[in-house]
Write a protein that holds these residues in place. Structure first.
Motif, PDB file in Angstrom:
ATOM      1  N   VAL A 160       0.869  -1.184   0.000  1.00  7.65           N
ATOM      2  CA  VAL A 160       0.000   0.000   0.000  1.00  7.65           C
ATOM      3  C   VAL A 160       0.898   1.222   0.000  1.00  7.65           C
ATOM      4  CG1 VAL A 160      -1.793   1.279   1.214  1.00  7.65           C
ATOM      5  CG2 VAL A 160      -1.835  -1.215   1.217  1.00  7.65           C
ATOM      6  N   ALA A 161       0.655   2.148  -0.921  1.00  4.46           N
ATOM      7  CA  ALA A 161       1.491   3.337  -1.057  1.00  4.46           C
ATOM      8  C   ALA A 161       0.616   4.547  -1.330  1.00  4.46           C
ATOM      9  CB  ALA A 161       2.519   3.157  -2.182  1.00  4.46           C
ATOM     10  N   ALA A 162       1.103   5.704  -0.902  1.00  2.00           N
ATOM     11  CA  ALA A 162       0.456   6.980  -1.198  1.00  2.00           C
ATOM     12  C   ALA A 162       1.033   7.536  -2.490  1.00  2.00           C
ATOM     13  CB  ALA A 162       0.660   7.971  -0.048  1.00  2.00           C
ATOM     14  N   LEU A 163       0.168   7.922  -3.418  1.00  3.45           N
ATOM     15  CA  LEU A 163       0.590   8.405  -4.736  1.00  3.45           C
ATOM     16  C   LEU A 163       0.861   9.897  -4.713  1.00  3.45           C
ATOM     17  CD1 LEU A 163      -1.942   6.417  -6.948  1.00  3.45           C
ATOM     18  CD2 LEU A 163       0.329   5.717  -6.162  1.00  3.45           C
ATOM     19  N   SER A 164       1.668  10.337  -5.691  1.00  2.00           N
ATOM     20  CA  SER A 164       2.025  11.749  -5.827  1.00  2.00           C
ATOM     21  C   SER A 164       1.278  12.345  -7.008  1.00  2.00           C
ATOM     22  CB  SER A 164       3.538  11.913  -6.026  1.00  2.00           C
ATOM     23  OG  SER A 164       4.253  11.370  -4.933  1.00  2.00           O
ATOM     24  N   PRO A 165       0.895  13.637  -6.922  1.00  2.00           N
ATOM     25  CA  PRO A 165       0.121  14.228  -8.013  1.00  2.00           C
ATOM     26  C   PRO A 165       0.967  14.783  -9.147  1.00  2.00           C
ATOM     27  CG  PRO A 165       0.276  15.770  -6.188  1.00  2.00           C
ATOM     28  CD  PRO A 165       0.986  14.523  -5.749  1.00  2.00           C
ATOM     29  N   THR A 175       6.424   7.400  -4.960  1.00  2.00           N
ATOM     30  CA  THR A 175       5.345   6.926  -4.101  1.00  2.00           C
ATOM     31  C   THR A 175       5.879   6.790  -2.680  1.00  2.00           C
ATOM     32  OG1 THR A 175       5.839   4.592  -4.524  1.00  2.00           O
ATOM     33  CG2 THR A 175       4.215   5.665  -5.967  1.00  2.00           C
ATOM     34  N   ALA A 176       4.970   6.904  -1.715  1.00  2.00           N
ATOM     35  CA  ALA A 176       5.325   6.732  -0.307  1.00  2.00           C
ATOM     36  C   ALA A 176       4.755   5.403   0.160  1.00  2.00           C
ATOM     37  CB  ALA A 176       4.785   7.890   0.529  1.00  2.00           C
ATOM     38  N   VAL A 177       5.588   4.373   0.213  1.00  3.17           N
ATOM     39  CA  VAL A 177       5.144   3.037   0.616  1.00  3.17           C
ATOM     40  C   VAL A 177       4.869   3.049   2.114  1.00  3.17           C
ATOM     41  CG1 VAL A 177       5.706   0.587   0.635  1.00  3.17           C
ATOM     42  CG2 VAL A 177       6.514   2.033  -1.238  1.00  3.17           C
ATOM     43  N   LEU A 178       3.682   2.592   2.504  1.00  2.00           N
ATOM     44  CA  LEU A 178       3.242   2.626   3.894  1.00  2.00           C
ATOM     45  C   LEU A 178       3.129   1.251   4.533  1.00  2.00           C
ATOM     46  CD1 LEU A 178       0.416   5.316   3.595  1.00  2.00           C
ATOM     47  CD2 LEU A 178       2.800   5.661   4.270  1.00  2.00           C
ATOM     48  N   ASP A 179       2.942   0.204   3.754  1.00  2.00           N
ATOM     49  CA  ASP A 179       2.723  -1.106   4.354  1.00  2.00           C
ATOM     50  C   ASP A 179       3.051  -2.182   3.336  1.00  2.00           C
ATOM     51  OD1 ASP A 179       2.085  -2.944   6.281  1.00  2.00           O
ATOM     52  OD2 ASP A 179      -0.058  -2.937   5.867  1.00  2.00           O
ATOM     53  N   ALA A 180       3.446  -3.344   3.850  1.00  2.00           N
ATOM     54  CA  ALA A 180       3.733  -4.508   3.017  1.00  2.00           C
ATOM     55  C   ALA A 180       3.330  -5.750   3.795  1.00  2.00           C
ATOM     56  CB  ALA A 180       5.216  -4.576   2.635  1.00  2.00           C
ATOM     57  N   VAL A 181       2.603  -6.641   3.141  1.00  2.00           N
ATOM     58  CA  VAL A 181       2.133  -7.886   3.748  1.00  2.00           C
ATOM     59  C   VAL A 181       2.357  -9.011   2.745  1.00  2.00           C
ATOM     60  CG1 VAL A 181       0.147  -9.162   4.630  1.00  2.00           C
ATOM     61  CG2 VAL A 181       0.428  -6.753   5.218  1.00  2.00           C
ATOM     62  N   ARG A 182       2.937 -10.104   3.223  1.00  2.00           N
ATOM     63  CA  ARG A 182       3.138 -11.277   2.359  1.00  2.00           C
ATOM     64  C   ARG A 182       1.916 -12.188   2.457  1.00  2.00           C
ATOM     65  NH1 ARG A 182       5.071 -16.000   3.990  1.00  2.00           N
ATOM     66  NH2 ARG A 182       5.937 -14.965   5.857  1.00  2.00           N
ATOM     67  N   LEU A 183       1.404 -12.607   1.311  1.00  2.00           N
ATOM     68  CA  LEU A 183       0.239 -13.487   1.263  1.00  2.00           C
ATOM     69  C   LEU A 183       0.701 -14.924   1.444  1.00  2.00           C
ATOM     70  CD1 LEU A 183      -1.672 -11.897  -1.755  1.00  2.00           C
ATOM     71  CD2 LEU A 183      -1.929 -11.401   0.680  1.00  2.00           C
ATOM     72  N   GLY A 184       0.075 -15.622   2.399  1.00  2.00           N
ATOM     73  CA  GLY A 184       0.445 -16.994   2.697  1.00  2.00           C
ATOM     74  C   GLY A 184      -0.487 -18.000   2.074  1.00  2.00           C
ATOM     75  N   PRO A 185      -0.182 -19.274   2.220  1.00  2.00           N
ATOM     76  CA  PRO A 185      -1.027 -20.321   1.613  1.00  2.00           C
ATOM     77  C   PRO A 185      -2.427 -20.391   2.194  1.00  2.00           C
ATOM     78  CG  PRO A 185       1.157 -21.179   2.159  1.00  2.00           C
ATOM     79  CD  PRO A 185       1.040 -19.839   2.810  1.00  2.00           C
ATOM     80  N   GLU A 186      -2.627 -19.942   3.420  1.00  2.00           N
ATOM     81  CA  GLU A 186      -3.931 -20.029   4.058  1.00  2.00           C
ATOM     82  C   GLU A 186      -4.713 -18.719   4.002  1.00  2.00           C
ATOM     83  OE1 GLU A 186      -3.434 -21.388   8.010  1.00  2.00           O
ATOM     84  OE2 GLU A 186      -2.502 -23.299   7.452  1.00  2.00           O
ATOM     85  N   ASP A 187      -4.194 -17.719   3.338  1.00  2.00           N
ATOM     86  CA  ASP A 187      -4.811 -16.392   3.337  1.00  2.00           C
ATOM     87  C   ASP A 187      -5.801 -16.248   2.194  1.00  2.00           C
ATOM     88  OD1 ASP A 187      -3.310 -15.661   5.523  1.00  2.00           O
ATOM     89  OD2 ASP A 187      -1.678 -14.811   4.322  1.00  2.00           O
ATOM     90  N   ASP A 188      -6.862 -15.513   2.478  1.00  2.00           N
ATOM     91  CA  ASP A 188      -7.797 -15.069   1.457  1.00  2.00           C
ATOM     92  C   ASP A 188      -7.371 -13.676   1.015  1.00  2.00           C
ATOM     93  OD1 ASP A 188      -9.883 -14.544  -0.203  1.00  2.00           O
ATOM     94  OD2 ASP A 188     -11.415 -14.409   1.356  1.00  2.00           O
ATOM     95  N   ALA A 189      -7.095 -13.512  -0.267  1.00  2.00           N
ATOM     96  CA  ALA A 189      -6.519 -12.254  -0.747  1.00  2.00           C
ATOM     97  C   ALA A 189      -7.416 -11.068  -0.435  1.00  2.00           C
ATOM     98  CB  ALA A 189      -6.250 -12.350  -2.247  1.00  2.00           C
ATOM     99  N   ARG A 226      -2.226   5.322 -10.628  1.00  2.00           N
ATOM    100  CA  ARG A 226      -1.957   4.037  -9.983  1.00  2.00           C
ATOM    101  C   ARG A 226      -0.738   3.349 -10.582  1.00  2.00           C
ATOM    102  NH1 ARG A 226      -2.149  -1.183 -10.459  1.00  2.00           N
ATOM    103  NH2 ARG A 226      -2.482  -0.960 -12.697  1.00  2.00           N
ATOM    104  N   PHE A 227      -0.430   3.629 -11.830  1.00  2.00           N
ATOM    105  CA  PHE A 227       0.690   2.963 -12.489  1.00  2.00           C
ATOM    106  C   PHE A 227       2.029   3.433 -11.924  1.00  2.00           C
ATOM    107  CE2 PHE A 227      -2.851   2.786 -15.455  1.00  2.00           C
ATOM    108  CZ  PHE A 227      -2.865   1.452 -15.782  1.00  2.00           C
ATOM    109  N   ASP A 228       2.039   4.504 -11.095  1.00  2.00           N
ATOM    110  CA  ASP A 228       3.285   4.884 -10.427  1.00  2.00           C
ATOM    111  C   ASP A 228       3.759   3.787  -9.483  1.00  2.00           C
ATOM    112  OD1 ASP A 228       3.116   7.242 -11.770  1.00  2.00           O
ATOM    113  OD2 ASP A 228       2.382   8.423 -10.085  1.00  2.00           O
ATOM    114  N   LEU A 229       2.825   3.032  -8.915  1.00  2.00           N
ATOM    115  CA  LEU A 229       3.225   1.924  -8.051  1.00  2.00           C
ATOM    116  C   LEU A 229       3.931   0.833  -8.842  1.00  2.00           C
ATOM    117  CD1 LEU A 229       3.202   0.916  -5.170  1.00  2.00           C
ATOM    118  CD2 LEU A 229       0.950  -0.080  -5.570  1.00  2.00           C
ATOM    119  N   GLU A 230       3.581   0.668 -10.114  1.00  2.00           N
ATOM    120  CA  GLU A 230       4.299  -0.288 -10.959  1.00  2.00           C
ATOM    121  C   GLU A 230       5.755   0.148 -11.152  1.00  2.00           C
ATOM    122  OE1 GLU A 230       2.998  -3.037 -11.876  1.00  2.00           O
ATOM    123  OE2 GLU A 230       0.875  -2.675 -11.434  1.00  2.00           O
ATOM    124  N   HIS A 231       5.975   1.450 -11.292  1.00  2.00           N
ATOM    125  CA  HIS A 231       7.355   1.948 -11.391  1.00  2.00           C
ATOM    126  C   HIS A 231       8.120   1.700 -10.091  1.00  2.00           C
ATOM    127  CE1 HIS A 231       6.772   3.853 -15.301  1.00  2.00           C
ATOM    128  NE2 HIS A 231       5.657   4.387 -14.846  1.00  2.00           N
TER     129      HIS A 231
END
Length: 479
Positions: free
Chosen positions: A140-145, A151-165, A349-354
């Motif tokens: 999750v990141a905050a975008l710039s205008p 971008t300002a990345v605020l959080d990162a979570v790894r998805l596990g085998p038992e998680d519902d996306a 939103r494509f700034d997060l891809e960069h």
């Protein structure tokens, strides 16, 4: 704001972040901090951990790299709060725009690494899609205008085998928004935060789960979706038996003859895409008929209404034909300003891809060959801390462009690559809380000729649980 040429305030803020970041490192803090400085001051892209250990800023041995990642500890909750307290980029009227997306750390040859999932990746074209094992991370990141892709990345979570996306994304967004409110980034009376996402997310489900938060969700829809318009109001002369209808006529995105008259039509001139025509329909909702993603919802399925937006531009970069873009916003009764902000912020939103590309190509996010997924989580947070320091150092950095590179235009921010190139000159003026390493001796190693009598465990790839798909299966699983 500091005056032009005055970099004392950015450097003071960056030094404060470095000191607070060091306090988030609870075990092997000095090795962690030297590792981040080596990644900040390395020449060129980080290709291997060996190159980072040879930099002057990495004052410890090569073994401390993996020892810190495998045995160190990092307080991620405290680091999340630290990232939230930093100044965030804002759009018009001070609005915060967030973006959420998943990027995989591919580990196809790591049979001894647990908790891997099958990740869907694209090659050089859409027809070369592949399914490769790896660790998917939701950021999750905050975008710039502005025109930059910071971008300002605020959080990162790894998805596990038992998680519902969808459930993990809802929990992650809720935690980020609540931290922003708690830290004073959003106050009562401010415009709602805007969260943009791609077509892989169940935007209507997320809008219902997060309806108590000050957020507006905007997500892309596939062009083959079928939605429903509001039912026609009943006349006083005709009163049918039974309850009033909940759904109106079908609105098929692929069939223009099913589209009703739009509530709003906007035509804007853009420099990058030519003329952009936006059509909006109010109170459009999907007809929820399947319980697959709503099994935890007791009672009748809800009616989640929003604004449907169709965006058509003249061209894409490279003079390519642009297919129409369908968006769904969780806000009803949207005005022309709301519609323009929804599709324009979605394009950002494509700034997060960069950011993902910079993480992998320049900062070497997926370069270390780590077996333990917890070590991969620690390395991911170190990369986020490095990217945050580059963002804070951008106002104080001096452009050191190569002869073949273009000069940075006045009033624009340098790219992350150029800021990283100048960070080595900024580092002596910053706080360095890491202690000098003590002299040590090499540890014992396995005797030559001996065999490894404890082979590593091999793990299967993919989900480890089967989720119920009907109410009967759900009730049986609860017993």
């Amino acid at each position: 704001m500091p005056e032009p040429g005055d970099d004392r305030e950015p450097l003071a803020e960056l030094s404060s972040f470095r000191a607070n970041f060091y306090n988030c490192l609870t075990a092997r803090a000095d090795a962690f901090f030297d590792l981040t400085d080596a990644l900040l001051c390395a020449d060129g892209p980080a290709r291997t951990p060996v190159e980072l250990s040879l930099t002057a800023e990495h004052r410890r041995g090569y073994g401390s790299f993996y020892a810190a990642l495998n045995d160190g500890r990092l307080d991620t909750d405290r680091l999340r709060d630290l990232l939230t307290r930093l100044p965030l980029p804002r759009f018009e009227s001070g609005r915060i725009v967030l973006s959420v997306d998943v990027s995989p750390w591919l580990r196809s040859d790591a049979a001894c690494s647990p908790e891997r999932l099958f990740c869907h990746v694209h090659g050089r074209s859409r027809s070369t899609a592949q399914i490769i094992p790896g660790w998917p991370y939701s950021l999750v990141a905050a975008l710039s205008p502005g025109p930059s892709s910071w971008t300002a990345v605020l959080d990162a979570v790894r998805l596990g085998p038992e998680d519902d996306a969808t459930a993990v994304t809802a929990t992650q967004l809720r935690a980020v928004v609540e931290r922003l409110v708690r830290e004073g980034q959003w106050l009562t009376g401010d415009p709602e935060m805007l969260v943009v996402m791609d077509a892989g997310y169940d935007v209507t489900r997320l809008a219902w789960v997060l309806r108590d938060l000050p957020v507006e969700l905007v997500g892309r829809l596939r062009s083959d979706r079928v939605l429903r318009v509001p039912p026609r109001p009943l006349s006083f002369t005709y009163q049918p038996l039974g309850r009033p209808p909940k759904h109106g006529a079908e609105l098929r995105l692929a069939k223009p003859d099913t589209w009703p008259v739009p509530a709003l039509v906007r035509l804007n001139d853009t420099e990058r895409y030519g003329k952009a025509q936006a059509q909006a329909w109010d109170r459009v909702h999907p007809r929820l008929t399947h319980r697959s993603s709503w099994l935890d919802h007791d009672g009748e399925l809800p009616l989640v209404e929003g604004t449907l937006i169709r965006l058509k531009v003249d061209r894409l970069p490279g003079d390519r034909d642009a297919p129409p873009l369908w968006l769904w916003s969780s806000k009803t009764g949207a005005t022309t300003t709301d519609v323009d902000q929804a599709w324009s912020c979605y394009l950002r939103r494509f700034d997060l891809e960069h950011t993902f590309r910079y993480f992998k190509q320049d900062l070497g996010w997926t370069r270390p060959r780590l077996r333990n997924p917890l070590a991969a989580d620690r390395w991911t947070w170190l990369v986020i801390a490095v990217h945050t320091q580059l963002r804070l150092a951008a106002p104080a950095a001096t452009d050191q462009r190569k002869p073949w590179e273009k000069s940075t235009l006045p009033g624009t921010t340098m790219t992350p690559t150029r800021v990283r190139r100048a960070f080595r000159n900024i580092r002596p003026r910053l706080t360095n809380p890491a202690r000098v390493p003590k002299p040590t001796r090499p540890g014992p190693r396995r005797p030559p000729g001996s065999k490894n009598r404890h082979p590593a465990t091999r793990y299967d790839v993919g989900k480890t649980i089967k989720r119920p798909e009907t109410l009967i299966e759900r009730d049986q699983a609860r017993r």
